[in-house]
Design a protein around this motif. Structure first.
Motif, mmCIF file in Angstrom:
data_model
loop_
_atom_site.group_PDB
_atom_site.id
_atom_site.type_symbol
_atom_site.label_atom_id
_atom_site.label_comp_id
_atom_site.label_asym_id
_atom_site.label_seq_id
_atom_site.Cartn_x
_atom_site.Cartn_y
_atom_site.Cartn_z
ATOM 1 N N ASN A 120 -8.799 57.921 65.625
ATOM 2 C CA ASN A 120 -10.028 58.625 65.991
ATOM 3 C C ASN A 120 -10.530 58.275 67.380
ATOM 4 O OD1 ASN A 120 -11.055 60.082 63.403
ATOM 5 N ND2 ASN A 120 -10.368 58.079 62.689
ATOM 6 N N VAL A 121 -9.703 57.554 68.150
ATOM 7 C CA VAL A 121 -10.080 57.161 69.503
ATOM 8 C C VAL A 121 -8.905 57.440 70.443
ATOM 9 C CG1 VAL A 121 -11.611 55.357 68.608
ATOM 10 C CG2 VAL A 121 -9.277 54.754 69.273
ATOM 11 N N THR A 122 -9.151 57.396 71.737
ATOM 12 C CA THR A 122 -8.087 57.643 72.705
ATOM 13 C C THR A 122 -7.086 56.490 72.718
ATOM 14 O OG1 THR A 122 -9.256 56.575 74.528
ATOM 15 C CG2 THR A 122 -9.705 58.932 74.161
ATOM 16 N N GLU A 123 -5.921 56.755 73.298
ATOM 17 C CA GLU A 123 -4.916 55.699 73.414
ATOM 18 C C GLU A 123 -5.447 54.529 74.243
ATOM 19 O OE1 GLU A 123 -1.232 57.277 74.801
ATOM 20 O OE2 GLU A 123 -1.179 58.863 73.289
ATOM 21 N N VAL B 205 2.559 54.070 66.674
ATOM 22 C CA VAL B 205 2.658 52.786 65.988
ATOM 23 C C VAL B 205 3.499 51.763 66.757
ATOM 24 C CG1 VAL B 205 3.555 51.650 63.907
ATOM 25 C CG2 VAL B 205 2.125 53.695 63.708
ATOM 26 N N PRO B 206 4.684 52.120 67.297
ATOM 27 C CA PRO B 206 5.435 51.119 68.060
ATOM 28 C C PRO B 206 4.660 50.572 69.261
ATOM 29 C CG PRO B 206 6.862 52.945 67.469
ATOM 30 C CD PRO B 206 5.468 53.374 67.135
ATOM 31 N N GLN B 207 3.945 51.446 69.969
ATOM 32 C CA GLN B 207 3.169 50.993 71.115
ATOM 33 C C GLN B 207 2.001 50.117 70.671
ATOM 34 O OE1 GLN B 207 3.646 51.364 74.643
ATOM 35 N NE2 GLN B 207 2.150 49.721 74.363
ATOM 36 N N ILE B 208 1.381 50.475 69.578
ATOM 37 C CA ILE B 208 0.292 49.650 69.055
ATOM 38 C C ILE B 208 0.805 48.242 68.752
ATOM 39 C CG2 ILE B 208 -1.224 49.315 67.053
ATOM 40 C CD1 ILE B 208 -1.588 52.383 67.008
ATOM 41 N N GLY B 209 2.005 48.163 68.185
ATOM 42 C CA GLY B 209 2.596 46.860 67.917
ATOM 43 C C GLY B 209 2.815 46.051 69.191
ATOM 44 N N ARG B 210 3.243 46.729 70.246
ATOM 45 C CA ARG B 210 3.446 46.025 71.522
ATOM 46 C C ARG B 210 2.127 45.523 72.087
ATOM 47 N NH1 ARG B 210 7.645 49.987 71.891
ATOM 48 N NH2 ARG B 210 6.257 51.537 72.844
ATOM 49 N N TRP B 211 1.087 46.314 71.960
ATOM 50 C CA TRP B 211 -0.230 45.874 72.452
ATOM 51 C C TRP B 211 -0.713 44.657 71.678
ATOM 52 C CZ3 TRP B 211 -2.053 51.617 72.545
ATOM 53 C CH2 TRP B 211 -1.749 52.169 73.794
ATOM 54 N N THR C 248 -9.426 48.106 72.386
ATOM 55 C CA THR C 248 -9.909 47.491 71.156
ATOM 56 C C THR C 248 -9.031 46.316 70.746
ATOM 57 O OG1 THR C 248 -10.832 49.599 70.394
ATOM 58 C CG2 THR C 248 -10.461 47.901 68.726
ATOM 59 N N ILE C 249 -7.719 46.507 70.806
ATOM 60 C CA ILE C 249 -6.808 45.417 70.470
ATOM 61 C C ILE C 249 -7.042 44.232 71.410
ATOM 62 C CG2 ILE C 249 -4.378 44.720 70.410
ATOM 63 C CD1 ILE C 249 -3.758 47.626 69.514
#
Length: 235
Positions: free
Chosen positions: A131-134, A166-172, A140-141
């Motif tokens: 619900n938010v931008t990339e 999801v893969p990019q979120i994991g990297r962050w 946030t992370i």
């Protein structure tokens, strides 16, 4: 969670999808509860703190603590902007006899909403990343170390819609001192993730904004949201 462009009645109706055992939201909730239970089962003895961002009715944490052996050890702050949802959360916590649950009606995107409740052992960031931008996901992370104590666990959700973030979120998460502990299978159509904080906690500091809640439909289409789409899974 904060409403998108709909009125409060529409937002409350959307949360009603949790009562349908076949809905995407209901299945995701069951997975989140399983992960919360596992984190609590593995927690060290003694008091435990938890915070929930955009907590809605608190069905995830309250639903687990209601019958968990560690219920008396947990103090938690649930932050939600919608007054109707916070009222429901307070009623659910009271019905379960969870005196350690504090529900506040406040904008969960600001770090000041968690003053006095962190550093936490468990941080719930469910229903936010879709619900938010990339850029705000990454921001946030990057701010989560302000909410986390040593070894804290963050449980988060995100849809698997293309492009799959999801893969990019994991990297962050990795870049900011977190270790991946669990990800739901990609065939689920949504992701529930668990990351453990292995870095050094950061003081909460000044009241700053972590994200702007734009809303699922506003991110994925430029068209006005018809009523039938308002009930869809916005993970």
């Amino acid at each position: 969670m904060e409403p998108e462009t709909e009125n409060a009645a529409d937002w409350a109706a959307w949360h009603g999808a949790y009562d349908d055992p076949e809905s995407n939201l209901s299945r995701r909730l069951a997975t989140v509860r399983e992960r919360i239970r596992e984190v609590l089962d593995g927690a060290p003895p003694g008091p435990l703190r938890a915070v929930s961002l955009c907590a809605g009715e608190g069905r995830d944490l309250i639903g687990v603590l209601a019958d968990h052996p560690r219920r008396g050890d947990v103090t938690a702050r649930l932050v939600e902007l919608d007054e109707g949802l916070t009222s429901s959360a307070r009623a659910a916590a009271a019905a379960a006899g969870l005196d350690g649950i504090e529900v506040v009606t406040r904008d969960a995107s600001w770090t000041g909403a968690y003053a006095g409740a962190v550093p936490a052992w468990l941080v719930l960031a469910c229903g936010i990343f879709g619900n938010v931008t990339e850029a705000d996901i990454e921001r946030t992370i990057g701010m989560l170390p302000r909410l986390c104590g040593p070894g804290a666990h963050v449980i988060w959700t995100r849809n698997r819609r293309e492009p799959d973030m999801v893969p990019q979120i994991g990297r962050w998460f990795e870049e900011h001192g977190f270790e991946e502990r669990w990800l739901s299978p990609s065939e689920d159509g949504h992701c529930v993730g668990v990351h453990r904080f292995a870095g050094e906690p950061v003081p909460l500091g000044d009241d700053v904004r972590m994200f702007e809640f734009i809303g699922y439909y506003n991110i994925w289409t430029d068209e006005p949201a018809p009523a039938e789409r308002r009930q869809e899974d916005r993970t």
